[in-house]
Every structure is written in structure tokens, then in C-alpha cells.
Enzyme design. Structure first.
Site, mmCIF file in Angstrom:
data_model
loop_
_atom_site.group_PDB
_atom_site.id
_atom_site.type_symbol
_atom_site.label_atom_id
_atom_site.label_comp_id
_atom_site.label_asym_id
_atom_site.label_seq_id
_atom_site.Cartn_x
_atom_site.Cartn_y
_atom_site.Cartn_z
ATOM 1 N N ALA A 614 -28.828 69.213 -30.605
ATOM 2 C CA ALA A 614 -29.567 70.596 -32.080
ATOM 3 C C ALA A 614 -30.243 72.055 -31.742
ATOM 4 C CB ALA A 614 -31.169 69.403 -32.238
ATOM 5 N N ASP A 681 -20.802 60.460 -29.582
ATOM 6 C CA ASP A 681 -21.647 61.341 -29.595
ATOM 7 C C ASP A 681 -22.052 61.738 -28.464
ATOM 8 O OD1 ASP A 681 -23.036 63.154 -31.693
ATOM 9 O OD2 ASP A 681 -25.020 62.682 -29.682
ATOM 10 N N LYS A 685 -20.225 65.880 -26.513
ATOM 11 C CA LYS A 685 -21.260 66.791 -26.296
ATOM 12 C C LYS A 685 -20.653 67.178 -24.851
ATOM 13 C CE LYS A 685 -25.571 65.537 -29.594
ATOM 14 N NZ LYS A 685 -26.203 64.865 -29.450
HETATM 15 N N1 NDP Z 1 -29.025 65.025 -37.768
HETATM 16 C C1 NDP Z 1 -29.230 65.626 -36.243
HETATM 17 O O1 NDP Z 1 -30.107 65.773 -35.406
HETATM 18 C C2 NDP Z 1 -27.846 65.802 -36.328
HETATM 19 C C3 NDP Z 1 -26.532 65.936 -36.753
HETATM 20 N N2 NDP Z 1 -25.847 67.237 -36.312
HETATM 21 C C4 NDP Z 1 -24.584 67.079 -37.188
HETATM 22 O O2 NDP Z 1 -24.818 67.708 -38.888
HETATM 23 C C5 NDP Z 1 -23.931 67.460 -39.668
HETATM 24 C C6 NDP Z 1 -24.398 66.715 -40.693
HETATM 25 O O3 NDP Z 1 -25.380 65.910 -40.247
HETATM 26 P P1 NDP Z 1 -25.854 65.437 -41.790
HETATM 27 O O4 NDP Z 1 -26.653 65.959 -42.536
HETATM 28 O O5 NDP Z 1 -26.807 64.047 -40.977
HETATM 29 O O6 NDP Z 1 -25.169 64.280 -42.409
HETATM 30 P P2 NDP Z 1 -25.084 63.501 -44.430
HETATM 31 O O7 NDP Z 1 -24.072 62.405 -43.666
HETATM 32 O O8 NDP Z 1 -26.890 63.481 -44.432
HETATM 33 O O9 NDP Z 1 -24.395 65.171 -44.876
HETATM 34 C C7 NDP Z 1 -22.785 65.689 -44.754
HETATM 35 C C8 NDP Z 1 -22.545 66.362 -45.585
HETATM 36 O O10 NDP Z 1 -21.468 66.412 -46.026
HETATM 37 C C9 NDP Z 1 -21.434 66.481 -47.189
HETATM 38 N N3 NDP Z 1 -19.481 66.206 -47.320
HETATM 39 C C10 NDP Z 1 -18.811 65.426 -46.300
HETATM 40 N N4 NDP Z 1 -17.606 65.012 -46.213
HETATM 41 C C11 NDP Z 1 -17.092 66.528 -46.844
HETATM 42 C C12 NDP Z 1 -16.351 66.856 -47.478
HETATM 43 N N5 NDP Z 1 -15.132 66.854 -46.561
HETATM 44 N N6 NDP Z 1 -16.210 68.316 -48.764
HETATM 45 C C13 NDP Z 1 -17.583 68.246 -48.412
HETATM 46 N N7 NDP Z 1 -18.428 67.989 -48.158
HETATM 47 C C14 NDP Z 1 -18.119 66.980 -47.170
HETATM 48 C C15 NDP Z 1 -21.954 65.009 -47.741
HETATM 49 O O11 NDP Z 1 -21.452 64.931 -48.728
HETATM 50 P P3 NDP Z 1 -22.389 63.939 -49.783
HETATM 51 O O12 NDP Z 1 -23.684 64.828 -50.103
HETATM 52 O O13 NDP Z 1 -21.864 64.182 -51.133
HETATM 53 O O14 NDP Z 1 -21.984 62.672 -49.389
HETATM 54 C C16 NDP Z 1 -23.320 65.005 -46.597
HETATM 55 O O15 NDP Z 1 -23.736 66.042 -48.162
HETATM 56 C C17 NDP Z 1 -22.756 66.178 -38.398
HETATM 57 O O16 NDP Z 1 -21.549 66.497 -38.189
HETATM 58 C C18 NDP Z 1 -23.957 65.555 -37.608
HETATM 59 O O17 NDP Z 1 -23.260 65.187 -35.866
HETATM 60 C C19 NDP Z 1 -25.813 67.900 -35.310
HETATM 61 C C20 NDP Z 1 -27.077 68.404 -34.320
HETATM 62 C C21 NDP Z 1 -28.235 66.935 -34.430
HETATM 63 N N1 LIG Z 2 -27.252 62.147 -33.486
HETATM 64 C C1 LIG Z 2 -27.194 63.023 -32.671
HETATM 65 C C2 LIG Z 2 -27.344 64.540 -33.342
HETATM 66 C C3 LIG Z 2 -27.529 65.379 -32.679
HETATM 67 O O1 LIG Z 2 -26.684 65.809 -32.463
HETATM 68 C C4 LIG Z 2 -28.007 62.423 -31.466
HETATM 69 O O2 LIG Z 2 -28.383 61.532 -32.331
HETATM 70 O O3 LIG Z 2 -28.393 63.036 -30.155
HETATM 71 NA NA NA Z 3 -28.303 72.978 -28.882
#
Ligand code: NDP
Ligand SMILES: N[C@@H](CC=O)C(=O)O
Ligand code: NA
Length: 820
Positions: A614, A681, A685
Site C-alpha cells: 500500500a 495477491d 507483489k
Molecule cells: N484495499 C487495499 O488495501 C488495497 C487495494 N489495492 C488495490 O486497489 C484497487 C481497488 O480496490 P478497492 O477500492 O478495494 O476495490 P472496490 O471493489 O471497492 O472498487 C473497485 C471500483 O472499480 C470499479 N470498476 C470495476 N471494474 C470496472 C470497470 N471495468 N470499469 C469501470 N469501473 C470499474 C467498481 O465499480 P462499481 O462501484 O460500479 O462496482 C468500483 O468502483 C484494487 O486493484 C486493489 O488491488 C492496492 C493496495 C491496497
Molecule cells: N489485499 C491486499 C491489499 C493491498 O495490496 C492486502 O491484503 O495486502
Molecule cells: Na508501497
């Protein structure tokens, strides 16, 4: 003595003329001696030309159009002068209109509108407006006198743009002013020959009239009253952050006007310059504004340049060939041929290799220029001395000129210009800098013009807020948290960093919404719901490319697997990309490299610090060590916030399935938690870390020892997955108990060593550096040549909405620093 000149908008309506009169009365009240030059009422000159053309074609409708012009002037009289004083003005205007009618009748009879007749025709515009304003002043008790400039300004007979005989003109003006002390109301734009034939001084020539009178009378100042707050650092219609230049030198004003800044008519600067009379450009409709003062010296400013100007449409002509090298007289022949055909050249550039000469002209002359040059150089073309396809013309190009005497004092101005263009992916087709160091001009594609002007304005006038344009896909947990942080910080960024972050596009899976004016950071959800159209990522990306905004950044906050297909086209279009989504960097190594290389080639950024740990500085740490030449020996790490949280919270008396549910609720898991628990995941990484350290692994090279029993791994849906976790309770409890019996803890550890990456569920004892972790901590231990006996360790929360969003934020900020 002060000479004031009021332009077409100032003389355009009853209200604006009342404002003009107010300004004059204020001057009179202050005891100023003034002479005033007026333009025709706004739009009247064009109308007269149109009417003249109609008449010359025998189109009788000219008569109605003339009636409309007449009515406009009568309406002005009715609005400006009370009824009992109107008769003399009405008589004078009627007299002029009758004369005009006779002239038009003549034109329609002989069906010809020569340049000479056109000058006479146009002269009615200024004669009518000046008559009315003089009468309005007189009606208010001002001692005003109508002054027909044709009786004072002597020119040759170059109709349309006559040249002034200053000796005769100055003497006539001085003699006239010696005869009277009434306030002179002077017709702008018009003059006459020695034979008394009416001429004009070129479009915009009323400014020139002001300057001619000002210079002849040795005025203290010449005021050009217009409808803008003076000369601006750039065209405000194209650059919203443009601001008024307080002082500017004659040379700079000339240069800016030459390159399209239409505030002052360039020839008008000359008489004032010769007599060293300051010209003030002021706004009739905003008298509080200080405007711009044109003078011999300008005030010191913190800026290296004074202004930016552009010509939107030019044609670039290139004459190229090996036969040009060292041949004397080529350019002489070239430019005299153009001059013979009255084709004026805007910019010239020739490389010292003499292999090509390139110059810019008005596109309407392009075809004629090609013809002329093909003929002039026919022998060289047939001999192959000039390239086969002869003279090449490129259309749809624009010139931007940065102007300022300050360039002589500062270094790095051109560097800054080209860097700003380069970082926005704007290709410079040709460039020219005069040895006076007053102007650097670049020729670019026309569709890049607005982007280029904004980017250049941003870097040169930095006390002005710079704008970063964001396009965000994914408004889920991370996307919405990022927007929330952005909203909370926007005032700080504006004040402390002089940065405006403009969210131009938002998309989620169902809806997308783009608005170049910026989407509200507080009401984005509502805007997206109300205005959003069905999401189409190709259309979203296409719009980004069409907007072609400077400092554009695309942020992918989805976990979508296909979205990576748009990264490359976006980088290629000079749009930076920021993403927490690991899919792109963990796809094929070839794709990973291609993205890196495209970003470098296009001078934009592809940033993904949050792909690993992150917001923890893991990718940046590796990139820093790599850049400084360190070599990686081993990486050992806990890279999953979810798994870390699970193994930190899974203690006797708890259920594994509940802890997984809690991790999901806390926002640590991937949108699909199976991606975390399957090891995918973490595999992504460590693969990314390997690639960052220069080890070109593929996903299939990663050895993944599973955490889960098969029934869980094979669960077809997330709901089934949770059921299977529950069914496997005994299995997880067993793992926990085995570890506890040894006094150890469960850890899912990724290792990269000797080009091999492995993931393993291990137990570690209290001496192991990975033993004492809490919450969703990640820990990465880098053993390198330099950090050898004691590794470099990065540790801290490695998942969660706030820390991830702030990592995305930090990437966006680093792009903003890079661009500035
Ligand atoms: N959670 C964490 O701690 C961390 C997360 N990440 C990464 O961050 C990213 C987002 O995670 P997170 O916010 O939890 O995911 P969510 O599922 O909460 O949000 C994903 C968003 O993407 C939208 N979406 C999905 N597919 C499409 C598409 N084809 N076109 C347009 N919009 C789309 C969804 O739309 P809708 O709202 O309509 O469903 C939603 O708004 C992931 O790749 C994750 O690996 C990276 C590091 C840490
Ligand atoms: N799902 C991931 C979020 C960050 O990349 C994790 O648990 O580490
Ligand atoms: Na980082």
C-alpha cells in the site's frame, strides 16, 4: 495633454457610450486637457463592407441593411441626447447617411467596389459614431468639437493600409490644436491623401490614430480604452489563469501583438515609441483595473517572460535537399520570390547544416507559395538538389511565442519551454529564436495548442495556481477514499503548493461522467449518478485523448483485468498513469517492460507505489537503490495486509472464517478475498518486486505453497468460499495449535533469492524479525550489496483504505512536482 482612444465595443451601445462620457467627464473634472479618438460603433465597419459588397453585386437588399445601420445610429441619438437637443444630431447623421446612400447607389450602378471606394465607404463608421458622441458631449455642456481626421492625417494612396506622411500630418495637427482649445472628438482609422481622397490606416487603425495624435501633440500619455483589462499573459479564452501584465516594453508589446495578441494594433506603437510616450491599455467596463502600461522599460517581475501569444492557424513550408548545402543565394531567391507575390513570412528557421529552410506563412497563401516556389526552384527539383517531392507544406499547425526582455537576464528559459512541452508530449515541429532574445517561437500541431499554452503558462507564471487534470476509474473503497482525501486537502494544495487538482473524469462499472470544468470533490457521487452515461472504457479513454489537457493523469482504482489495455494508449498520448491495481505489472514481463518504456519515451510517469505494501515506500526504495547502483541479494517479506491481519488476529478461541470476514470489512482484502487467501495477491507483489530489481520473472515462475485446503481453493463464488472456510475450521485450528505448541507464529512469507521467488506458510519464533507484527502490517527486508550484514527494513500497515489512498495521493503529488 492626454489622448484617449475608445474602441468599437466602448462606442457600441448607448450604455457603453454613457460610460465613455463618464470617463471623459472624470478627466475634465480633474482639469486634464484631453483629445479623444473614437472607433465606429462595434460591428459597423464590417456591416458597411458587407453592404458595399451587396451593392456591388446589384443585390438590392443592401438598402434594408443600410436602413438597419441608420436606425442603429438614430437609436443611439435617442438614447444619449434628450429630445429637445436631438435635432442638430439627427440632421448631421441624416446628412451622412444620405451621402452614404449616394455612394452605395454609385457602387451598385457601376457594380464595382474598389479599394479606394471601400475606404470612403468604411470612413462613414467613424464619422457617424464620432458625430453622435460629440453631440452627446455638447448636450451635456462639454466644449467638444467634431474633428474629421481626414483633414489632418496625410497619407499616400495605399488604400486599405495607407502610410502616413508624418511631416505634413504633425504640422497639420499642431496647427489645428493651436487654433482651438475645445476638446477634439477625432474620427479614428481614417485619413486622406494630398488630393483629399479618403484613405484608411488598416483594420485596428483607430489605435494608430490615437498614437499619431499623441505623438504629434507630445502627449503625456495615450490611453487605449478597450473591453479587456489590458494585455494579458496569455489569451484568457485559452488560458483561464492568464492575468493582466502591469507594465510591458514597446518591443514586447510589438512582439506579442505580432504573434496574435490583438489588444494593440502593432503599427500604433511606433509613433508613441519614437516620442517615448507611455501607452496605457484600459478597460472601459472595469475602470478600477490598472490595465497595462506600455513603456520603454517594464517593472522587474519574478517572471522570466512577459507573455505568451499564439497564431492558431499557420502553414509551415519546408524546402529541403542536399543541393542547398553551401549554395549561396538560395534563401535570397526564395524570399524574394515570396515577396514579389506579396506572401508575408511569419517565422523562419534554418538549421546550420543548411540542408533545409523552413518558414511559416498564412495558410491562405499556402497553395500559392507552393506554386511560386515549385516554379522558382524547378531546376533544382528536377536535378534532385531539392528533394523529389519538392516543397512540402504542412497545414493545421500553430505558432506559440513566448516573449519577454527578461530572457536576456535569465538562463534556462528555452529549457523550461521545451521541458514543459516535452512533459506533455507535445511535439515541436520547428522553432525560432531571434538573436535579440526577445522571443522564442515554436511550431506545434494545432490540436495541441490549448494544452501547450496552458502547460507553458503554468511553468512560467508559477505564482499562478497550476492545474493537474485527473481521470479516475473506480470509485470503490480506494477511489472514494482518495477523493475524500483530495477534497480535504484541496485548500492546502491551492495555498501551499499552488496546485489545483481538477477531477475531469470519473467512472465506475456502470456509469461514467466527464466534465472539463471539473467535477465537485464533495458532490461527485451525485454528479456521477445524475449526469453519468453508461460506462464504456474505450469512450472514456477516447475523451481523455480528445480533451488533450495538459498535466493529465489517469488513475485506475479498479481491480479490473482488462483495463490495462488502456494504459499503453494513454501513456502514448502523454497521459501519466497511477494505479494501485497490480494486474498490469503482474501480467507478462514484456507488457510490464513496454509500459515502463512507453512512459520513459513519452516523458510521462507510470507510478504504482501502492502495488506493494500500500502506501509504504517499497517500490520507491527499490527504484532508488537500483538507480544508485546497488545490487539486490535477497528480499524476504510479508506482503499481504490481509494475511498479516489474519495471522495476527487468529488466536485460540477465534474462528478463521470470522477473521477473514473482519479483514474484508476493514478493507484489507482484494475486492475478491480469494485473491488474498489463494496467495495470488502476494505472488503478484513478489513478481513486481522481482521485476523492479531487474529479475524478469513471469507469474508461472513463482512457487506458491497454498495456505488453504483444496475445498476452499476451488470454491466457485465468494459466498461458497466463506462456507468452505467455515467447513475447514478444524484444519485452520490445527495449523494454529501446531505453531502455538512450538511458541511460534504463522506467517506467509515471500522470498526472492538467486532469481527465484517462493511463497510459503511458515512458523517463526520470537527471535525472527517477522515475529512481532500487528494489524495489517507488511514487512520487507532488503539484503543488498550495500545493506548486507544488516538489511534495510520497511515495516508498517500494508493494506487499508486510508494508507492505500494516501499512497495513490503521493504518486499524484510526485507527478505534479515532476511536471512543474
Ligand atoms: N484495499 C487495499 O488495501 C488495497 C487495494 N489495492 C488495490 O486497489 C484497487 C481497488 O480496490 P478497492 O477500492 O478495494 O476495490 P472496490 O471493489 O471497492 O472498487 C473497485 C471500483 O472499480 C470499479 N470498476 C470495476 N471494474 C470496472 C470497470 N471495468 N470499469 C469501470 N469501473 C470499474 C467498481 O465499480 P462499481 O462501484 O460500479 O462496482 C468500483 O468502483 C484494487 O486493484 C486493489 O488491488 C492496492 C493496495 C491496497
Ligand atoms: N489485499 C491486499 C491489499 C493491498 O495490496 C492486502 O491484503 O495486502
Ligand atoms: Na508501497
Amino acid at each position: 495633454m492626454k489622448v484617449l482612444k475608445f474602441g468599437g465595443t466602448s462606442c457600441g451601445t448607448v450604455e457603453s457610450i454613457q460610460q465613455v462620457i463618464q470617463i471623459l467627464q472624470d478627466n475634465i473634472a480633474k482639469g486634464e486637457r484631453i483629445a479623444v479618438v473614437y472607433s465606429a460603433m462595434g460591428g459597423v465597419t464590417n456591416k458597411l463592407i458587407e453592404i458595399g459588397r451587396m451593392a456591388s453585386k446589384g443585390n438590392v437588399e443592401y438598402f434594408d441593411a443600410l436602413k438597419a445601420v441608420e436606425e442603429r445610429h438614430f437609436a443611439a441619438i435617442r438614447g444619449l441626447i434628450d429630445i429637445k437637443n436631438q435635432s442638430s444630431s439627427i440632421a448631421k447623421v441624416r446628412g451622412l447617411v444620405n451621402e452614404l446612400e449616394d455612394l452605395l447607389k454609385g457602387i451598385s450602378l457601376i457594380r464595382e467596389l474598389s479599394a479606394r471606394t471601400l475606404d470612403l465607404l468604411m470612413s462613414f463608421g467613424e464619422r457617424l459614431s464620432t458625430t453622435i458622441i460629440t453631440e452627446a458631449l455638447k448636450a451635456r455642456g462639454v466644449k467638444a468639437e467634431f474633428c474629421d481626421a481626414r483633414t489632418l492625417i496625410r497619407t499616400n494612396d495605399h488604400f486599405g493600409y495607407a502610410e502616413v506622411d508624418f511631416e505634413v500630418t504633425n504640422a497639420q495637427i499642431l496647427a489645428h490644436f493651436a487654433r482651438t482649445d475645445a476638446m477634439q472628438c477625432i474620427t479614428g482609422f481614417i485619413a486622406s491623401t494630398a488630393e483629399g481622397i479618403t484613405t484608411t490606416l488598416g483594420r485596428g487603425g483607430s489605435d494608430y490614430t490615437g498614437s499619431i495624435f499623441g505623438a504629434a501633440l507630445d502627449a503625456d500619455v495615450i490611453e487605449i480604452w478597450t473591453d479587456v483589462d489590458g494585455m494579458m499573459t496569455a489569451d484568457p479564452r485559452k488560458v483561464s489563469t492568464a492575468f493582466t501584465i502591469p507594465t510591458i516594453t514597446y518591443a514586447e508589446a510589438m512582439e506579442l501583438s505580432h504573434f496574435g495578441a490583438k489588444v494593440i494594433y502593432p503599427p500604433s506603437l511606433q509613433p508613441a515609441f519614437v516620442k517615448n510616450i507611455p501607452i496605457k491599455v484600459l478597460n472601459t467596463f472595469n475602470v478600477a483595473s490598472e490595465g497595462t502600461t506600455v513603456h520603454t522599460t517594464s517593472d522587474e517581475t519574478p517572471f522570466a517572460i512577459t507573455g505568451i501569444s499564439s497564431i492558431d492557424d499557420i502553414a509551415l513550408v519546408n524546402v529541403q535537399g542536399s543541393g542547398l548545402i553551401g549554395v549561396a543565394g538560395v534563401s535570397a531567391r526564395l524570399f524574394s520570390a515570396l515577396s514579389r507575390h506579396k506572401i508575408s513570412v511569419i517565422l523562419i528557421s534554418q538549421a546550420s547544416s543548411e540542408h533545409s529552410i523552413c518558414f511559416a506563412i498564412d495558410p491562405k497563401n499556402a497553395d500559392r507559395a507552393k506554386e511560386v516556389l515549385d516554379q522558382t526552384f524547378a531546376p533544382e527539383i528536377s536535378a534532385g538538389d531539392i528533394d523529389r517531392d519538392g516543397i512540402q507544406i504542412q497545414k493545421n499547425v500553430s505558432i506559440i511565442a513566448i516573449v519577454g526582455e527578461g530572457m536576456r537576464r535569465s538562463t534556462g528559459v528555452s529549457g523550461k519551454l521545451f521541458t514543459a512541452l516535452g512533459k506533455n508530449g507535445i511535439n515541436v515541429i520547428a522553432t525560432a529564436q531571434g538573436s535579440s532574445e526577445l522571443n522564442i517561437s515554436v511550431v506545434i500541431q494545432k490540436n495541441d495548442l490549448s494544452k501547450a499554452l496552458n502547460a507553458i503558462h503554468g511553468v512560467f507564471f508559477q505564482s499562478e495556481v497550476r492545474t493537474l487534470n485527473l481521470f479516475i476509474v473506480g470509485t470503490g473503497l480506494i477511489g472514494s477514499t482518495f477523493l475524500k482525501q483530495l477534497s480535504a486537502q484541496s485548500d492546502y494544495l491551492a495555498k501551499e503548493k499552488l496546485l489545483k487538482v481538477n477531477v475531469v473524469g470519473l467512472a465506475r462499472s456502470k456509469k461514467m461522467w466527464l466534465n472539463p470544468e471539473g467535477i465537485s470533490l464533495t458532490h461527485w457521487k451525485q454528479e456521477l449518478d445524475e449526469n453519468g452515461k453508461t460506462t464504456s472504457l474505450p469512450a472514456f479513454v477516447q475523451r481523455i485523448r480528445e480533451f488533450n489537457l495538459p498535466n493529465s493523469v489517469f488513475i485506475d482504482c479498479t481491480s479490473d483485468k482488462d483495463i490495462i489495455h488502456y494504459y499503453h494508449p494513454l501513456l502514448d498520448a502523454s497521459v501519466s498513469v497511477v494505479t494501485p491495481n497490480k494486474v498490469a505489472n503482474s501480467s507478462s514481463y514484456a507488457e510490464y517492460r513496454r509500459l515502463q518504456q512507453t512512459a520513459v519515451r513519452k516523458g510521462v510517469k507510470f507510478l504504482y507505489e501502492t502495488n506493494v505494501g500500500a502506501g509504504l515506500p517499497i517500490i520507491n526504495t527499490i527504484q532508488g537503490l537500483m538507480a544508485s547502483g546497488d545490487k539486490f541479494v535477497k528480499i524476504e517479506a510479508i506482503l499481504s495486509g490481509t494475511l498479516s491481519f489474519i495471522f495476527n488476529s487468529f488466536v485460540a478461541g477465534t474462528r478463521f472464517v470470522d477473521i477473514v470476514g473482519e479483514a474484508k470489512e476493514k478493507g484489507y482484502t482484494e475486492p475478491d478475498p480469494r485473491d488474498d487467501l489463494s496467495g495470488l495477491d502476494v505472488a503478484r507483489k513478489i513478481l513486481i518486486l522481482a521485476r523492479e530489481t531487474g529479475v524478469g520473472l513471469e507469474m508461472s515462475d513463482i512457487q506458491i505453497a497454498p495456505i488453504l485446503p483444496d475445498n476452499c481453493l476451488q470454491a466457485p463464488t465468494v459466498a461458497d468460499f466463506f462456507t468452505e472456510l467455515e467447513n475447514s475450521d478444524a484444519y485452520f485450528a490445527g495449523l494454529l495449535q501446531a505453531a502455538a505448541e512450538k511458541g511460534e507464529k504463522l506467517r506467509y512469507i515471500a522470498t526472492l533469492e538467486n532469481g527465484k521467488a517462493t511463497l510459503q506458510l511458515r512458523t517463526v519464533d520470537a527471535d525472527h524479525p517477522f515475529y512481532s507484527l500487528s494489524g495489517a502490517d507488511n514487512i520487507v527486508s532488503f539484503t543488498t550489496e550495500r545493506y548486507n550484514s544488516r538489511p534495510l527494513v520497511v515495516k508498517g500497515p500494508g493494506a487499508g483504505a486510508e494508507v492505500t489512498a494516501s499512497g495513490v495521493f503521493a504518486d499524484v503529488m510526485s507527478i505534479s512536482s515532476y511536471l512543474s
